[in-house]
Scaffold this active site. Structure first.
Site, mmCIF file in Angstrom:
data_model
loop_
_atom_site.group_PDB
_atom_site.id
_atom_site.type_symbol
_atom_site.label_atom_id
_atom_site.label_comp_id
_atom_site.label_asym_id
_atom_site.label_seq_id
_atom_site.Cartn_x
_atom_site.Cartn_y
_atom_site.Cartn_z
ATOM 1 N N ASP A 189 0.902 -1.210 0.099
ATOM 2 C CA ASP A 189 0.061 -0.014 0.188
ATOM 3 C C ASP A 189 0.852 1.199 0.073
ATOM 4 O OD1 ASP A 189 -2.334 -1.566 0.209
ATOM 5 O OD2 ASP A 189 -2.288 -1.538 2.139
ATOM 6 N N ASP A 213 -2.256 5.740 1.086
ATOM 7 C CA ASP A 213 -2.822 4.948 2.017
ATOM 8 C C ASP A 213 -2.890 5.855 3.265
ATOM 9 O OD1 ASP A 213 -4.337 2.792 2.860
ATOM 10 O OD2 ASP A 213 -2.626 1.906 3.729
ATOM 11 N N ASP A 217 2.117 2.926 9.584
ATOM 12 C CA ASP A 217 1.352 1.615 10.167
ATOM 13 C C ASP A 217 2.109 0.743 10.915
ATOM 14 O OD1 ASP A 217 -0.892 2.379 8.466
ATOM 15 O OD2 ASP A 217 -0.820 0.970 7.158
ATOM 16 N N ARG A 269 -7.717 8.598 12.437
ATOM 17 C CA ARG A 269 -6.583 7.890 12.844
ATOM 18 C C ARG A 269 -5.100 8.470 13.325
ATOM 19 N NH1 ARG A 269 -6.434 2.737 8.286
ATOM 20 N NH2 ARG A 269 -8.697 2.095 8.486
#
Length: 391
Positions: A189, A213, A217, A269
């Site tokens: 991603d 994206d 992460d 997020r």
């Protein structure tokens, strides 16, 4: 006729003037900082006050806090110093002088710096080897407009003062792996930095924005992570902690998120957490669209000493919980000494204990009063440095 005593006094007077001329800039830096209204956080205070930091770059490794602990495994007599001189990239046979050669090919303790300002377009994701430090202080380094960074089954890595943006998804293909051998990498991603089964990773003072994206992460069993002093902006999905709802191995995930600046124009997020535990402290939240902090699968989170400034229009609520979450009664979301402006609010878990970070001595740090957050995060992101003045 001048006496010896007079000469002695005169010599000492001249020596005193020389000392003042040569050493006053070093001694007065703290006063200069106060005059600028700059209250440094404890990470920056550890190294930035040293005007000779360029000669002692490795001092940085002793300055980390939170779950990453101290990065002393990244320094020592066996440290390899590597300078990037070539902004080009070959994902399979990288040439000496390129970033990929230093980060993927060379094994052992590697401290990477950059010869000059650079715009690096990676042809495939950069897989970083264990015990590698990427140190962008003193220059302006952009990794942008294609593939970006991945930490895959690696440990003891520092990423510091890099601008990472406009990252794009990548098709499967061959690439130099973190062990110096070419491997096949599946679909990736468009994240700025992705951690996969990684541990003891410190991501400090980077500027991340506008990726396909997310910006960061932390997935598939990654743990012992500190994310500090970064500037996250202009992004829909900012930070994901935990791979997916079914990946229960992330129960062991521990992440510290401290001294970061979120915004402007971030949607959600910051972070979104699954399963594991996060200590989110002394961060500045400059608005959001959907929510700032959320998650699923019964995560634990202590929000402490953060400044949440709600947007003028849209959601004022900081938190979000996944609808239909079967672990809803196990949620541990707590707010301690946070501050809320423009109508911001935080829905906490009722009747539960406030989960403690349980830091070891080398991980621990004092969370500052929220009134200092704007000063503590003023230097978030990659540094704008000059030869004439310290970062």
């Amino acid at each position: 006729m001048v006496s010896q005593g007079t000469n002695f006094v005169l010599w000492h007077f001249i020596l005193a003037i020389v000392i003042v001329i040569f050493f006053t800039p070093k001694l007065s830096y703290a006063k200069q900082s106060k005059l600028m209204g700059l209250k440094m956080n404890m990470i920056d205070n550890c190294w930035r006050k040293n005007p000779e930091w360029r000669r002692y770059r490795q001092q940085l490794a002793t300055c980390s806090v939170g779950y990453v602990g101290k990065m002393i495994n990244n320094i020592g007599n066996d440290l390899i110093y590597y300078k990037v001189t070539d902004p080009n990239d070959d994902p399979i046979t990288p040439k000496p002088g390129t970033l990929r050669y230093g980060a993927s090919v060379i094994q052992g303790k590697v401290w990477i710096t950059f010869q000059k300002d650079m715009n690096i377009k990676l042809m495939k994701p950069l897989l970083i080897s264990s015990f590698t430090t990427i140190d962008g202080r003193g220059v302006n380094v952009h990794i942008a407009n294609n593939a970006c960074l991945m930490i895959f089954k690696a440990t003891n890595i520092i990423i510091h003062s890099i601008r990472i943006h406009h990252c794009k998804a990548q098709a499967p293909g061959m690439v130099m792996g973190p062990n110096g051998k070419v491997i096949h990498l599946g679909l990736v991603d468009g994240d700025a930095i992705r951690l996969v089964t990684a541990s003891k990773i410190w991501i400090d003072h980077n500027t991340l924005y506008k990726c396909e994206d997310g910006l960061l992460d932390v997935t598939r069993g990654s743990t012992d992570i500190t994310i500090s002093n970064n500037w996250f902006r202009e992004q829909d999905k900012v930070m994901l902690l935990g791979h997916d709802d079914g990946y229960v191995r992330d129960n062991n995930m521990k992440v510290t998120v401290v001294y970061n600046h979120f915004g402007p124009n971030c949607n959600q997020r910051m972070p979104r957490i699954r399963h594991g535990y996060a200590h989110v402290a002394n961060n500045l939240y400059l608005g959001w669209m959907q929510y700032a902090i959320g998650g699923s699968m019964g995560p634990s989170l202590k929000s402490e000493g953060n400044l949440f400034i709600a947007p003028k229009v849209g959601s004022k609520e900081v938190t979000w919980r996944k609808i239909g979450n079967t672990s809803g009664d196990k949620w541990e979301f707590h707010s301690v000494r946070d501050a809320f402006e423009n109508g911001a609010s935080f829905v906490v878990t009722k009747g539960g204990r406030v989960p403690k970070p349980n830091y070891s001595k080398e991980q621990g740090f004092k969370v500052a009063d929220v009134k200092y957050v704007k000063s503590l995060t003023r230097s978030s992101g990659a540094f704008q440095c000059s030869r004439a003045f310290i970062c």
